[in-house]
Design a protein around this motif. Structure first.
Motif, PDB file in Angstrom:
ATOM      1  N   ASN A   1      16.695 -29.260  17.318  1.00 33.68           N
ATOM      2  CA  ASN A   1      17.001 -29.506  15.898  1.00 33.68           C
ATOM      3  C   ASN A   1      16.503 -30.860  15.413  1.00 33.68           C
ATOM      4  N   SER A   2      15.765 -31.572  16.242  1.00 30.13           N
ATOM      5  CA  SER A   2      15.143 -32.819  15.797  1.00 30.13           C
ATOM      6  C   SER A   2      13.737 -32.503  15.288  1.00 30.13           C
ATOM      7  N   THR A   3      13.192 -33.416  14.503  1.00 31.02           N
ATOM      8  CA  THR A   3      11.896 -33.164  13.883  1.00 31.02           C
ATOM      9  C   THR A   3      10.784 -33.176  14.923  1.00 31.02           C
ATOM     10  N   CYS A   4       9.737 -32.406  14.611  1.00 32.03           N
ATOM     11  CA  CYS A   4       8.545 -32.364  15.451  1.00 32.03           C
ATOM     12  C   CYS A   4       7.327 -32.406  14.542  1.00 32.03           C
ATOM     13  N   ALA A   5       6.148 -32.544  15.138  1.00 34.14           N
ATOM     14  CA  ALA A   5       4.934 -32.765  14.350  1.00 34.14           C
ATOM     15  C   ALA A   5       4.035 -31.558  14.267  1.00 34.14           C
ATOM     16  N   THR A   6       3.900 -30.782  15.341  1.00 29.97           N
ATOM     17  CA  THR A   6       2.928 -29.690  15.388  1.00 29.97           C
ATOM     18  C   THR A   6       3.649 -28.359  15.533  1.00 29.97           C
ATOM     19  N   ALA A   7       3.339 -27.396  14.638  1.00 27.51           N
ATOM     20  CA  ALA A   7       3.962 -26.085  14.710  1.00 27.51           C
ATOM     21  C   ALA A   7       3.518 -25.357  15.967  1.00 27.51           C
ATOM     22  N   ALA A   8       4.433 -24.578  16.532  1.00 26.10           N
ATOM     23  CA  ALA A   8       4.199 -23.775  17.735  1.00 26.10           C
ATOM     24  C   ALA A   8       4.063 -24.613  18.994  1.00 26.10           C
ATOM     25  N   GLU A   9       4.277 -25.907  18.920  1.00 29.77           N
ATOM     26  CA  GLU A   9       4.256 -26.751  20.121  1.00 29.77           C
ATOM     27  C   GLU A   9       5.515 -26.473  20.944  1.00 29.77           C
ATOM     28  N   THR A  10       5.391 -26.475  22.247  1.00 34.45           N
ATOM     29  CA  THR A  10       6.515 -26.173  23.138  1.00 34.45           C
ATOM     30  C   THR A  10       6.896 -27.405  23.950  1.00 34.45           C
ATOM     31  N   ARG A  11       8.171 -27.410  24.373  1.00 31.34           N
ATOM     32  CA  ARG A  11       8.692 -28.498  25.204  1.00 31.34           C
ATOM     33  C   ARG A  11       9.792 -27.930  26.084  1.00 31.34           C
ATOM     34  N   LYS A  12       9.885 -28.460  27.253  1.00 33.49           N
ATOM     35  CA  LYS A  12      10.909 -28.041  28.202  1.00 33.49           C
ATOM     36  C   LYS A  12      12.029 -29.064  28.219  1.00 33.49           C
ATOM     37  N   HIS A  13      13.297 -28.537  28.240  1.00 31.80           N
ATOM     38  CA  HIS A  13      14.452 -29.417  28.366  1.00 31.80           C
ATOM     39  C   HIS A  13      15.566 -28.648  29.065  1.00 31.80           C
ATOM     40  N   ASN A  14      15.949 -29.122  30.278  1.00 30.99           N
ATOM     41  CA  ASN A  14      17.017 -28.482  31.052  1.00 30.99           C
ATOM     42  C   ASN A  14      16.754 -26.986  31.233  1.00 30.99           C
ATOM     43  N   ASN A  15      15.515 -26.669  31.684  1.00 33.35           N
ATOM     44  CA  ASN A  15      15.121 -25.275  31.927  1.00 33.35           C
ATOM     45  C   ASN A  15      15.187 -24.404  30.666  1.00 33.35           C
ATOM     46  N   GLN A  16      15.087 -25.064  29.515  1.00 36.21           N
ATOM     47  CA  GLN A  16      15.094 -24.346  28.241  1.00 36.21           C
ATOM     48  C   GLN A  16      13.817 -24.655  27.485  1.00 36.21           C
ATOM     49  N   THR A  17      13.200 -23.613  26.979  1.00 35.30           N
ATOM     50  CA  THR A  17      11.945 -23.789  26.235  1.00 35.30           C
ATOM     51  C   THR A  17      12.260 -24.012  24.763  1.00 35.30           C
ATOM     52  N   LEU A  18      11.770 -25.127  24.238  1.00 27.05           N
ATOM     53  CA  LEU A  18      11.935 -25.459  22.817  1.00 27.05           C
ATOM     54  C   LEU A  18      10.588 -25.304  22.118  1.00 27.05           C
ATOM     55  N   ILE A  19      10.605 -24.737  20.942  1.00 23.09           N
ATOM     56  CA  ILE A  19       9.385 -24.480  20.175  1.00 23.09           C
ATOM     57  C   ILE A  19       9.504 -25.182  18.829  1.00 23.09           C
TER      58      ILE A  19
END
Length: 305
Positions: free
Chosen positions: A137-155
């Motif tokens: 729920n924090s801001t990001c810069a590029t649409a469809a970019e993915t990130r991993k956090h605690n074995n959870q995929t964030l898009i």
């Protein structure tokens, strides 16, 4: 018959029994019509308030004016009791209504939010409140970019406010699907509106063309009728002129000059046969031997046949 009504030893007259009057039924009906909506809105407290007010006014009327009210209170004492009872019911009803209308101070603020506002809040914030270390729920810069956090995929996904934020994979798919469905519904609605507008324009054009064709047909029919009428008038005029010429020709009879003959008194033909035998036929008016009796059609020529 002796009247004993004013006699000191006359028997006491029985008290008349009260019967409902027309005024009683009118006031009762009005009171009932007032009680039904107030009972639906204010409940028992409002019912007590209305009944207490009616009882207070009725009792005061009987107490002050010493007359029977619409419910038939017989004397001032009963009127006073009804007025006191109505005042008590009025106070109780006002208290119940006030207690029901006043909100509790310790009411949870969440209960004061309407279902519509709760639904709007849930739509605006599809993800749970992020923790200090969770980038969701924090801001990001590029649409469809993915990130991993605690074995959870964030898009990185555009939310309902078109702001790019980190969302879980499930929330991202749901938001994208909702946006696609909304865009598809908007496109279908726009296409339907455009088709309806085109159909309306086509119908209007067809109606205008039909009206123009009808006007042209009416104008052509009117011109043809005018031409036929003019032709008929010309034919009638020509026929009239021809008839006039024929009549003039029939009236114009050539008059041959009468040959020299003896005085009329000296020539007499008993009939046309005698005139023809003498070689004098035909006889013209003014010619010797002409008589009106021998001119059958009175055209000035006798024995012409």
């Amino acid at each position: 018959m002796t009247n004993y009504s004013n006699h000191p030893y006359a028997p006491a007259q029985p008290q008349q029994r009260w019967k409902p009057t027309v005024l009683f039924w009118i006031v009762a009906a009005v009171l009932l019509l007032l009680l039904i909506p107030f009972a639906l809105v204010g409940g028992l407290g409002m019912v007590l308030f209305i009944l207490g007010l009616a009882a207070l006014l009725t009792g005061l009327y009987a107490f002050l004016f010493k007359r029977r009210s619409w419910v038939g209170l017989p004397h001032r004492k009963s009127g006073g009791l009804v007025a006191v009872s109505g005042f008590v019911a009025l106070i109780l009803g006002a208290g119940v209504v006030g207690a029901t209308a006043a909100p509790r101070v310790d009411t949870d603020k969440a209960t004061l939010v309407s279902p519509v506002e709760q639904s709007a809040t849930a739509t605006a914030t599809p993800t749970p409140t992020p923790t200090a270390t969770n980038p969701a729920n924090s801001t990001c810069a590029t649409a469809a970019e993915t990130r991993k956090h605690n074995n959870q995929t964030l898009i990185c996904t555009a939310g309902s406010d078109q702001r790019l934020v980190w969302m879980s994979e499930a929330d991202s798919q749901r938001v994208v699907a909702e946006k696609a469905a909304a865009e598809k519904a908007a496109a279908e609605k726009a296409a339907a509106e455009q088709a309806a507008a085109e159909q309306a324009a086509a119908a209007q054009a067809a109606a205008e063309k039909a009206a123009a064709d009808k006007a042209a047909a009416d104008q052509a029919a009117a011109q043809q009728a005018a031409a036929e009428q003019a032709a008929q008038a010309a034919a009638a005029q020509a026929a009239a002129e021809q008839a006039a010429r024929d009549a003039a020709a029939r009236q114009a009879v050539p008059v041959e000059p009468a040959p020299a003959a003896p005085a009329p008194s000296s020539v007499y033909y008993p009939n046309c046969a005698a005139a023809k035998a003498a070689g004098a036929a035909p006889l013209y008016r003014g010619q010797p031997g002409y008589r009106p009796g021998m001119d059958g059609d009175s055209d000035g020529v006798a024995c012409e046949r």
